[in-house]
Scaffold this motif. Structure first.
Motif, PDB file in Angstrom:
ATOM      1  N   LYS A 145      -0.807  -0.056   8.518  1.00  0.00           N
ATOM      2  CA  LYS A 145       0.188  -1.073   8.147  1.00  0.00           C
ATOM      3  C   LYS A 145       1.359  -0.999   9.101  1.00  0.00           C
ATOM      4  O   LYS A 145       1.623   0.074   9.676  1.00  0.00           O
ATOM      5  CB  LYS A 145       0.696  -0.782   6.724  1.00  0.00           C
ATOM      6  N   GLN A 146       2.110  -2.079   9.220  1.00  0.00           N
ATOM      7  CA  GLN A 146       3.292  -2.084  10.093  1.00  0.00           C
ATOM      8  C   GLN A 146       4.559  -1.757   9.324  1.00  0.00           C
ATOM      9  O   GLN A 146       5.552  -1.322   9.904  1.00  0.00           O
ATOM     10  CB  GLN A 146       3.446  -3.445  10.779  1.00  0.00           C
ATOM     11  N   SER A 147       4.558  -2.018   8.005  1.00  0.00           N
ATOM     12  CA  SER A 147       5.738  -1.678   7.210  1.00  0.00           C
ATOM     13  C   SER A 147       5.265  -0.985   5.938  1.00  0.00           C
ATOM     14  O   SER A 147       4.149  -1.228   5.469  1.00  0.00           O
ATOM     15  CB  SER A 147       6.546  -2.930   6.892  1.00  0.00           C
ATOM     16  N   PHE A 148       6.123  -0.138   5.412  1.00  0.00           N
ATOM     17  CA  PHE A 148       5.653   0.796   4.391  1.00  0.00           C
ATOM     18  C   PHE A 148       6.327   0.606   3.029  1.00  0.00           C
ATOM     19  O   PHE A 148       6.094   1.379   2.110  1.00  0.00           O
ATOM     20  CB  PHE A 148       5.815   2.234   4.922  1.00  0.00           C
ATOM     21  N   GLY A 149       7.148  -0.478   2.927  1.00  0.00           N
ATOM     22  CA  GLY A 149       7.763  -0.830   1.652  1.00  0.00           C
ATOM     23  C   GLY A 149       8.449   0.352   1.020  1.00  0.00           C
ATOM     24  O   GLY A 149       9.230   1.064   1.676  1.00  0.00           O
ATOM     25  N   CYS A 150       8.143   0.579  -0.256  1.00  0.00           N
ATOM     26  CA  CYS A 150       8.766   1.720  -0.935  1.00  0.00           C
ATOM     27  C   CYS A 150       7.737   2.813  -1.211  1.00  0.00           C
ATOM     28  O   CYS A 150       7.987   3.731  -1.998  1.00  0.00           O
ATOM     29  CB  CYS A 150       9.505   1.295  -2.189  1.00  0.00           C
ATOM     30  N   ASP A 151       6.580   2.743  -0.535  1.00  0.00           N
ATOM     31  CA  ASP A 151       5.557   3.784  -0.753  1.00  0.00           C
ATOM     32  C   ASP A 151       6.113   5.188  -0.531  1.00  0.00           C
ATOM     33  O   ASP A 151       5.825   6.116  -1.299  1.00  0.00           O
ATOM     34  CB  ASP A 151       4.369   3.584   0.202  1.00  0.00           C
ATOM     35  N   HIS A 152       6.923   5.349   0.511  1.00  0.00           N
ATOM     36  CA  HIS A 152       7.403   6.706   0.815  1.00  0.00           C
ATOM     37  C   HIS A 152       8.439   7.193  -0.185  1.00  0.00           C
ATOM     38  O   HIS A 152       8.563   8.400  -0.398  1.00  0.00           O
ATOM     39  CB  HIS A 152       7.887   6.853   2.260  1.00  0.00           C
TER      40      HIS A 152
END
Ligand SMILES: Cc1cc2nc3c(=O)[nH]c(=O)nc-3n(C[C@H](O)[C@H](O)[C@H](O)COP(=O)(O)O)c2cc1C
Length: 191
Positions: free
Chosen positions: A94-101
């Motif tokens: 993925k290019q962006s990881f939202g709030c997964d981290h």
């Protein structure tokens, strides 16, 4: 139970560095993140684990501690974290990881707290320097570093006062105070 765990799970920045954390413990904690929610179930997060003093020493210089405590720039050698978990975003997934981290961090820290360990999410990172130090391939975005160890500080929560100041502070006994907004301030509508 969950309230007690969340209350106990305070950001901690001073540790008994002589108390080691085993690699198996870090793997157990990452497994909690693995089982947590992920947008679109894409699971783009990858992890670097460190619990050996040499690798820990490569990571520490690139982390910034406590933006609000002007007279403290981070833990002395004897109070440094025993371990780190570096959360990476795999850009080939993925290019962006939202709030997964953020979700992964909370799962890991709650797991650590349950084991009487503690830690701190570090977002203020000299990312390119850390990348070079650990030779992290460019396909991975460095998202967050979790510092972990056996807590050596007392942290207390208090309610934000009438001035609205949310800055955490440390008193003369070294107790760390964290103001939290009142429940009624953060609920904007209810029925
Ligand atoms: C996304 C994120 C990034 C953070 N980055 C840092 C940081 O770079 N350095 C640091 O000392 N604390 C950092 N923190 C910890 C916050 O300062 C801490 O959560 C806040 O003071 C509230 O304390 P508490 O976690 O005990 O509730 C970060 C927290 C989050 C959620």
């Amino acid at each position: 139970m969950i309230r007690d765990l969340i209350l106990k799970n305070r950001s901690c920045r001073r540790f008994y560095s002589e108390i080691i954390i085993e690699l198996d413990t870090l793997r157990e904690l990452v497994d909690l993140a693995r089982l947590s929610a992920s947008a679109g179930n894409a699971q783009p997060l990858k992890y670097i684990l460190s619990c050996n003093p040499k690798k820990n020493a490569l990571i520490f210089p690139y982390l910034a501690w406590t933006g609000y405590l002007n007279d403290w720039s981070g833990p002395y050698e004897e109070e440094r974290p025993s371990a780190y978990i570096i959360i990476l975003g795999d850009t080939e997934i993925k290019q962006s990881f939202g709030c997964d981290h953020g979700i992964a961090s909370q799962s890991i820290l709650l797991g650590a707290t349950e084991k009487d360990l503690g830690g701190c999410i570090i977002g203020s990172i000299q990312r390119e320097e850390l990348r070079k130090a650990l030779r992290i391939p460019s396909r991975y975005e460095i998202l967050l570093v979790l510092a972990l160890g056996k807590p050596k500080e007392t942290v207390v929560i208090e309610t934000v006062g009438p001035t609205g100041d949310i800055k955490y502070w440390r008193d003369s006994k070294g107790i760390h105070h964290v103001p939290k907004r009142a429940l009624d301030e953060i609920i904007v509508d209810e029925s």
